[in-house]
Write a protein that holds these residues in place. Structure first.
Motif, PDB file in Angstrom:
ATOM      1  N   LEU A 122      -9.449   2.100   6.297  1.00 58.17           N
ATOM      2  CA  LEU A 122      -9.110   1.742   4.909  1.00 58.17           C
ATOM      3  C   LEU A 122     -10.260   2.085   3.954  1.00 58.17           C
ATOM      4  O   LEU A 122     -10.037   2.553   2.842  1.00 58.17           O
ATOM      5  N   LEU A 123     -11.486   1.847   4.416  1.00 57.77           N
ATOM      6  CA  LEU A 123     -12.628   2.143   3.530  1.00 57.77           C
ATOM      7  C   LEU A 123     -12.790   3.642   3.286  1.00 57.77           C
ATOM      8  O   LEU A 123     -13.373   4.058   2.286  1.00 57.77           O
ATOM      9  N   GLY A 124     -12.241   4.455   4.209  1.00 56.93           N
ATOM     10  CA  GLY A 124     -12.379   5.912   4.064  1.00 56.93           C
ATOM     11  C   GLY A 124     -11.324   6.514   3.147  1.00 56.93           C
ATOM     12  O   GLY A 124     -11.395   7.688   2.794  1.00 56.93           O
ATOM     13  N   ILE A 125     -10.360   5.728   2.742  1.00 52.91           N
ATOM     14  CA  ILE A 125      -9.253   6.278   1.937  1.00 52.91           C
ATOM     15  C   ILE A 125      -9.709   6.622   0.513  1.00 52.91           C
ATOM     16  O   ILE A 125     -10.448   5.863  -0.115  1.00 52.91           O
ATOM     17  N   GLU A 126      -9.287   7.817   0.058  1.00 56.65           N
ATOM     18  CA  GLU A 126      -9.700   8.286  -1.279  1.00 56.65           C
ATOM     19  C   GLU A 126      -8.494   8.480  -2.198  1.00 56.65           C
ATOM     20  O   GLU A 126      -8.644   8.474  -3.411  1.00 56.65           O
ATOM     21  N   ASP A 127      -7.328   8.693  -1.595  1.00 63.15           N
ATOM     22  CA  ASP A 127      -6.137   8.980  -2.392  1.00 63.15           C
ATOM     23  C   ASP A 127      -5.822   7.828  -3.357  1.00 63.15           C
ATOM     24  O   ASP A 127      -5.773   6.654  -2.960  1.00 63.15           O
ATOM     25  N   GLU A 128      -5.578   8.196  -4.605  1.00 54.55           N
ATOM     26  CA  GLU A 128      -5.453   7.160  -5.638  1.00 54.55           C
ATOM     27  C   GLU A 128      -4.266   6.214  -5.424  1.00 54.55           C
ATOM     28  O   GLU A 128      -4.367   5.006  -5.611  1.00 54.55           O
ATOM     29  N   GLN A 129      -3.139   6.798  -5.000  1.00 55.46           N
ATOM     30  CA  GLN A 129      -1.938   5.968  -4.755  1.00 55.46           C
ATOM     31  C   GLN A 129      -2.179   4.983  -3.608  1.00 55.46           C
ATOM     32  O   GLN A 129      -1.808   3.812  -3.672  1.00 55.46           O
ATOM     33  N   LEU A 130      -2.810   5.495  -2.562  1.00 58.56           N
ATOM     34  CA  LEU A 130      -3.081   4.620  -1.413  1.00 58.56           C
ATOM     35  C   LEU A 130      -4.075   3.521  -1.807  1.00 58.56           C
ATOM     36  O   LEU A 130      -3.931   2.361  -1.408  1.00 58.56           O
ATOM     37  N   LEU A 131      -5.051   3.897  -2.628  1.00 60.69           N
ATOM     38  CA  LEU A 131      -6.027   2.886  -3.066  1.00 60.69           C
ATOM     39  C   LEU A 131      -5.340   1.772  -3.842  1.00 60.69           C
ATOM     40  O   LEU A 131      -5.592   0.591  -3.622  1.00 60.69           O
ATOM     41  N   ARG A 132      -4.463   2.189  -4.754  1.00 61.08           N
ATOM     42  CA  ARG A 132      -3.683   1.206  -5.522  1.00 61.08           C
ATOM     43  C   ARG A 132      -2.975   0.221  -4.592  1.00 61.08           C
ATOM     44  O   ARG A 132      -2.913  -0.973  -4.830  1.00 61.08           O
ATOM     45  N   ALA A 133      -2.373   0.801  -3.535  1.00 59.46           N
ATOM     46  CA  ALA A 133      -1.619  -0.027  -2.589  1.00 59.46           C
ATOM     47  C   ALA A 133      -2.555  -1.002  -1.874  1.00 59.46           C
ATOM     48  O   ALA A 133      -2.209  -2.165  -1.653  1.00 59.46           O
ATOM     49  N   ILE A 134      -3.760  -0.549  -1.542  1.00 60.24           N
ATOM     50  CA  ILE A 134      -4.731  -1.449  -0.873  1.00 60.24           C
ATOM     51  C   ILE A 134      -5.106  -2.591  -1.819  1.00 60.24           C
ATOM     52  O   ILE A 134      -5.108  -3.766  -1.447  1.00 60.24           O
ATOM     53  N   TYR A 135      -5.402  -2.240  -3.069  1.00 62.30           N
ATOM     54  CA  TYR A 135      -5.800  -3.270  -4.039  1.00 62.30           C
ATOM     55  C   TYR A 135      -4.669  -4.268  -4.236  1.00 62.30           C
ATOM     56  O   TYR A 135      -4.874  -5.481  -4.274  1.00 62.30           O
ATOM     57  N   SER A 136      -3.457  -3.723  -4.369  1.00 60.03           N
ATOM     58  CA  SER A 136      -2.314  -4.578  -4.613  1.00 60.03           C
ATOM     59  C   SER A 136      -2.098  -5.547  -3.443  1.00 60.03           C
ATOM     60  O   SER A 136      -1.861  -6.741  -3.637  1.00 60.03           O
ATOM     61  N   GLN A 137      -2.226  -5.022  -2.221  1.00 61.61           N
ATOM     62  CA  GLN A 137      -2.033  -5.884  -1.052  1.00 61.61           C
ATOM     63  C   GLN A 137      -3.149  -6.939  -0.982  1.00 61.61           C
ATOM     64  O   GLN A 137      -2.903  -8.105  -0.650  1.00 61.61           O
ATOM     65  N   ALA A 138      -4.370  -6.520  -1.331  1.00 61.33           N
ATOM     66  CA  ALA A 138      -5.493  -7.473  -1.303  1.00 61.33           C
ATOM     67  C   ALA A 138      -5.229  -8.607  -2.295  1.00 61.33           C
ATOM     68  O   ALA A 138      -5.476  -9.777  -2.013  1.00 61.33           O
ATOM     69  N   ASN A 139      -4.684  -8.243  -3.446  1.00 58.08           N
ATOM     70  CA  ASN A 139      -4.393  -9.256  -4.453  1.00 58.08           C
ATOM     71  C   ASN A 139      -3.289 -10.201  -3.965  1.00 58.08           C
ATOM     72  O   ASN A 139      -3.352 -11.416  -4.177  1.00 58.08           O
ATOM     73  N   THR A 140      -2.302  -9.636  -3.300  1.00 54.98           N
ATOM     74  CA  THR A 140      -1.226 -10.470  -2.743  1.00 54.98           C
ATOM     75  C   THR A 140      -1.795 -11.435  -1.706  1.00 54.98           C
ATOM     76  O   THR A 140      -1.458 -12.624  -1.694  1.00 54.98           O
ATOM     77  N   ILE A 141      -2.655 -10.928  -0.856  1.00 54.75           N
ATOM     78  CA  ILE A 141      -3.252 -11.783   0.192  1.00 54.75           C
ATOM     79  C   ILE A 141      -4.096 -12.881  -0.457  1.00 54.75           C
ATOM     80  O   ILE A 141      -4.107 -14.031  -0.022  1.00 54.75           O
ATOM     81  N   ARG A 142      -4.811 -12.534  -1.526  1.00 48.49           N
ATOM     82  CA  ARG A 142      -5.588 -13.562  -2.244  1.00 48.49           C
ATOM     83  C   ARG A 142      -4.664 -14.671  -2.737  1.00 48.49           C
ATOM     84  O   ARG A 142      -4.932 -15.853  -2.536  1.00 48.49           O
ATOM     85  N   LYS A 143      -3.561 -14.254  -3.354  1.00 51.46           N
ATOM     86  CA  LYS A 143      -2.632 -15.257  -3.905  1.00 51.46           C
ATOM     87  C   LYS A 143      -2.070 -16.126  -2.786  1.00 51.46           C
ATOM     88  O   LYS A 143      -1.923 -17.329  -2.937  1.00 51.46           O
ATOM     89  N   LEU A 144      -1.738 -15.502  -1.651  1.00 47.86           N
ATOM     90  CA  LEU A 144      -1.172 -16.260  -0.537  1.00 47.86           C
ATOM     91  C   LEU A 144      -2.196 -17.225   0.052  1.00 47.86           C
ATOM     92  O   LEU A 144      -1.869 -18.343   0.427  1.00 47.86           O
ATOM     93  N   SER A 145      -3.445 -16.789   0.149  1.00 44.47           N
ATOM     94  CA  SER A 145      -4.402 -17.621   0.886  1.00 44.47           C
ATOM     95  C   SER A 145      -5.172 -18.604   0.025  1.00 44.47           C
ATOM     96  O   SER A 145      -5.501 -19.688   0.494  1.00 44.47           O
ATOM     97  N   ILE A 146      -5.533 -18.212  -1.200  1.00 46.43           N
ATOM     98  CA  ILE A 146      -6.311 -19.166  -1.999  1.00 46.43           C
ATOM     99  C   ILE A 146      -5.767 -19.359  -3.414  1.00 46.43           C
ATOM    100  O   ILE A 146      -6.439 -19.923  -4.259  1.00 46.43           O
ATOM    101  N   LYS A 147      -4.558 -18.859  -3.648  1.00 45.85           N
ATOM    102  CA  LYS A 147      -3.885 -19.063  -4.933  1.00 45.85           C
ATOM    103  C   LYS A 147      -4.650 -18.432  -6.092  1.00 45.85           C
ATOM    104  O   LYS A 147      -5.490 -17.588  -5.888  1.00 45.85           O
ATOM    105  N   ASP A 148      -4.346 -18.914  -7.291  1.00 47.07           N
ATOM    106  CA  ASP A 148      -4.939 -18.275  -8.463  1.00 47.07           C
ATOM    107  C   ASP A 148      -6.145 -19.021  -8.988  1.00 47.07           C
ATOM    108  O   ASP A 148      -6.313 -19.182 -10.189  1.00 47.07           O
ATOM    109  N   HIS A 149      -6.983 -19.489  -8.099  1.00 47.11           N
ATOM    110  CA  HIS A 149      -8.192 -20.163  -8.555  1.00 47.11           C
ATOM    111  C   HIS A 149      -9.287 -19.143  -8.797  1.00 47.11           C
ATOM    112  O   HIS A 149      -9.574 -18.336  -7.942  1.00 47.11           O
ATOM    113  N   ILE A 150      -9.896 -19.231  -9.969  1.00 45.21           N
ATOM    114  CA  ILE A 150     -11.077 -18.403 -10.205  1.00 45.21           C
ATOM    115  C   ILE A 150     -12.258 -19.342 -10.293  1.00 45.21           C
ATOM    116  O   ILE A 150     -12.305 -20.209 -11.168  1.00 45.21           O
TER     117      ILE A 150
END
Ligand code: 5AD
Ligand code: SF4
Length: 416
Positions: free
Chosen positions: A97-125
């Motif tokens: 995952l860290l080696g990925i450069e393609d912009e679309q794939l990166l977007r998907a990684i970020y989006s999934q990371a954000n989803t996992i954040r919401k699932l695991s620790i909600k929207d606390h900043i």
């Protein structure tokens, strides 16, 4: 110090309010509430009324990339991302995952990371305040502007000044988590450090992270008893050869051993790497993520390398913002419950909306600089350090009273 997602009041009566997501909360702490008002809440209580415009800004800050259809991506990639909600990422997957450069794939990684954040620790900043109380350092790390060989103006805050300033941050501003940071400065011996921690804890209720480098473990043990709860102590890189090159006279094994000992003393650990050090590879960064996970780091602390004037690395290439975002996202996928701050270094090299981009890639906390104005520019770890835009967050997220402590204690799992 925790910013939650704004909701609107749907109905209100008898001290209870129904919010736009259907939940029922106590509304007795705020007067003059009415249907349609925007509010911030803890689990069970409304804590603050905010303007519609502010609600929009906060929502924008924690919004996500539009839904991404994983079916459009290569099967290997899709399988890895899909499984992140159910199982731990393997070392090979982290590196892939860290080696990925393609912009679309990166977007998907970020989006999934954000989803996992919401699932695991909600929207606390979570909002942390950092006080840099001395820029003296006996060490000579090759990358750091505070290294002992660098000719800069040095300052030290007195014990009293540090205590007063921390109490001001906690009592007047409402910060509940403070990081006390300095170079490795022997002036602050065990006695002075104990005076600082005891002084602060006797006058206010606040969670203290120490970021003071190497001190005898017995001193750390006493500081823990005195009331310090966390340490911010980066391992800087998991590559032992690179570590030895960058830290004359030191070695990685000892550094890691110290982290384990601090953990055994009961400290909450914040640690991590610098991203983009000269000679560092993607494999090294993947190992960094694994090391944070293996050490049981609570708050991964990482940021891009920024060349500092007057150091042996002053001409070296700066770390990359996109790579730092990727590290945040992959760390989130590998450690779903971690508290990942957007560090000052990221905001320094990133675009104006760096903080927002980092949140959208899975980060969930910020680190605000509270160092007294007259010292700030002398805390010269690297050039052009960023500090700005804190006021609004403070207004939204810092509030007083028992509930704010409860919220934090539930968050961190430590009594303050
Ligand atoms: N670029 C980025 N981070 C740096 N640090 C020190 N110098 C630099 C630099 N030039 C980080 C180190 C240290 C923390 C206080 O600051 O990781 O642990
Ligand atoms: Fe000192 Fe820390 Fe800078 Fe190293 S990174 S020179 S220990 S302040």
């Amino acid at each position: 110090m925790c910013l939650t997602i704004p909701l609107q009041i749907k109905n209100i009566s008898n001290g209870r309010a129904e919010l736009s997501d259907g939940r029922l909360v106590g509304a007795s702490l705020i007067s003059d509430l009415k249907k349609g008002d925007w509010v911030l809440h803890t689990g069970d209580f409304l804590i603050k009324k905010i303007e519609a415009e502010e609600a929009r800004e906060i929502l924008e800050l924690i919004d996500s990339y539009p839904g991404i259809n994983l079916d459009e991506f290569p099967p290997k990639f899709k399988n890895i991302l899909e499984s992140t909600a159910e199982r731990e990422l393997s070392a090979q997957e982290i590196e892939y995952l860290l080696g990925i450069e393609d912009e679309q794939l990166l977007r998907a990684i970020y989006s999934q990371a954000n989803t996992i954040r919401k699932l695991s620790i909600k929207d606390h900043i979570c909002i942390h305040g950092i006080i840099e109380f001395s820029n003296y350092c006996r060490n000579n790390c090759l990358y750091c502007g505070l290294r002992s060989d660098n000719d800069i103006r040095r300052y030290r805050m007195s014990v009293e000044e540090i205590v007063d300033w921390a109490v001001w941050a906690a009592e007047d501003k409402g910060y509940k988590i403070l990081v006390l940071q300095s170079g490795e400065d022997e002036y602050y011996d065990e006695e002075r450090l104990l005076q600082i921690v005891r002084g602060i804890k006797s006058r206010c209720r606040v969670f203290i992270y120490l970021s003071i480098g190497d001190k005898p473990m017995e001193t750390y043990a006493k500081l823990k008893v005195a009331g310090a709860s966390g340490v911010l102590y980066r391992f800087e890189t998991s590559n032992s050869e690179l570590y030895a090159k960058l830290h004359p006279g030191d070695n990685l094994a000892e550094r890691l051993d110290n982290i384990r000992k601090m953990k055994a003393l009961g400290y909450i650990i914040s640690s991590g790497p610098i991203i983009g050090l000269p000679g560092q590879t993607i494999k090294d960064l993947a190992n960094d993520v694994e090391l944070m996970r293996g050490l049981g780091v609570f708050m991964p602390s990482m940021g891009p390398f920024i060349p500092a004037g007057g150091t042996p690395l002053e001409q070296a290439k700066s770390g990359d913002f996109e790579l730092s975002l990727k590290m945040i996202a992959v760390t989130r996928l590998a450690m779903p419950k971690a508290r990942i701050p957007v560090t000052t270094a990221m905001e320094t090299i990133g675009p104006a909306d760096a903080r927002h981009l980092a949140f959208m890639a899975g980060a969930n906390s910020v680190m605000f600089n509270l160092t007294p104005e007259k010292y700030r520019k002398d805390y010269f770890i690297y050039n052009n350090k960023f500090f700005d835009r804190e006021r609004r967050y403070e207004k939204w997220a810092l509030f007083k009273g028992e509930l704010s402590y409860k919220m934090l204690e539930d968050e961190i799992g430590v009594k303050i």
